[in-house]
Write an enzyme that holds these catalytic residues in place. Structure first.
Site, mmCIF file in Angstrom:
data_model
loop_
_atom_site.group_PDB
_atom_site.id
_atom_site.type_symbol
_atom_site.label_atom_id
_atom_site.label_comp_id
_atom_site.label_asym_id
_atom_site.label_seq_id
_atom_site.Cartn_x
_atom_site.Cartn_y
_atom_site.Cartn_z
ATOM 1 C CG HIS A 1 -0.382 0.159 2.470
ATOM 2 N ND1 HIS A 1 0.414 1.110 2.900
ATOM 3 C CD2 HIS A 1 -0.176 -1.218 3.482
ATOM 4 C CE1 HIS A 1 0.655 0.773 4.440
ATOM 5 N NE2 HIS A 1 0.582 -0.226 4.596
ATOM 6 C CB CYS B 1 1.755 -3.184 5.222
ATOM 7 S SG CYS B 1 0.035 -3.829 5.854
#
Length: 247
Positions: free
Chosen positions: A111, A127
């Protein structure tokens, strides 16, 4: 009845702003935590390489073979009650969810982020972070179902791809060598070799120059940091790299 059920599932995904998981075409992604780089393959050829940010601890960002199972534009940051699209949102403007560790694109993802200076470092809770402009490009290319390989390796992208069972064409693009990635215990690769060589020359024994940031290298870094009045944390960030002459 089956058609009705499938339609209901599609509507559910659309409401969430996500794309359902169907099979992808001939593309895949490799993320190498040793140098925090992401390689995007299309038609069996390395097309783009990006710097990324990964987990603060080596175990935070899972390793293995996964798939992108959803795509979301401007995902809200539910934990902080921050709406999607807000400049305060740490998830940036694009979310590519991964089916890692039994999750379904809700916990781990590639992301964007609202802290560009973190890209290249070991900074996240698991992440994979990218610059917003770059994750937008990737988002526009990849399909739901695209395979993602996450590893820690001193090998090239093509070598990792081959070892993972992909037949690839020889890369012709220049893969950047990052000098801004943070090095710490668990890091691997050419920058670790450079670090070990530099420390050894300065009299700080790393017990070998193997490209693996283990306990001996960690101890050597801490001794060097203490001698130079730097923060003694075993993490080779910009201040320590500058003192060592690595940047």
């Amino acid at each position: 009845m089956r058609k009705i059920l499938l339609s209901a599932i599609l509507v559910c995904f659309m409401v969430m702003g996500a794309t359902p998981a169907f099979a992808a075409g001939s593309q895949f992604i490799i993320i190498n935590k040793s140098n925090n780089q992401l390689g995007y393959y299309e038609n069996s050829k390395l097309t783009k390489v990006f710097r990324v940010g990964t987990g603060r601890s080596a175990s935070y960002t899972p390793e293995g073979k996964f798939k992108i199972v959803n795509k979301i534009v401007n995902r809200p940051y539910y934990k902080g009650n921050i709406p999607g699209g807000s400049p305060r949102n740490p998830l940036g403007n694009r979310w590519l969810g991964l089916n890692a560790r039994g999750t379904w694109g809700t916990t781990y993802a590639i992301h964007g982020n609202n802290n560009p200076s973190s890209i290249g470092g070991y900074v996240s809770s698991g992440c994979v972070r990218m610059h917003n402009s770059e994750v937008q490009w990737l988002y526009s290319k990849v399909k739901v179902g695209t395979p993602v390989i996450i590893t820690t390796s001193g090998k090239s992208f093509d070598s990792i791809a081959t070892a993972s069972g992909y037949k690839v064409k020889k890369s012709t693009i220049t893969v950047p060598v990052s000098s801004s990635a943070v090095l710490k215990k668990g890091s691997r690769g050419d920058e670790v070799i450079e670090l070990q060589r530099t420390l050894t020359k300065l009299g700080y024994n790393t017990k070998g120059i193997d490209g693996i940031f283990g306990a001996a290298t960690d101890a050597a870094v801490r001794k060097y940091q203490k001698a130079k009045n730097l923060k003694v944390d075993g993490i080779v960030g910009p201040a320590t790299k500058k003192a060592l002459g690595m940047i």
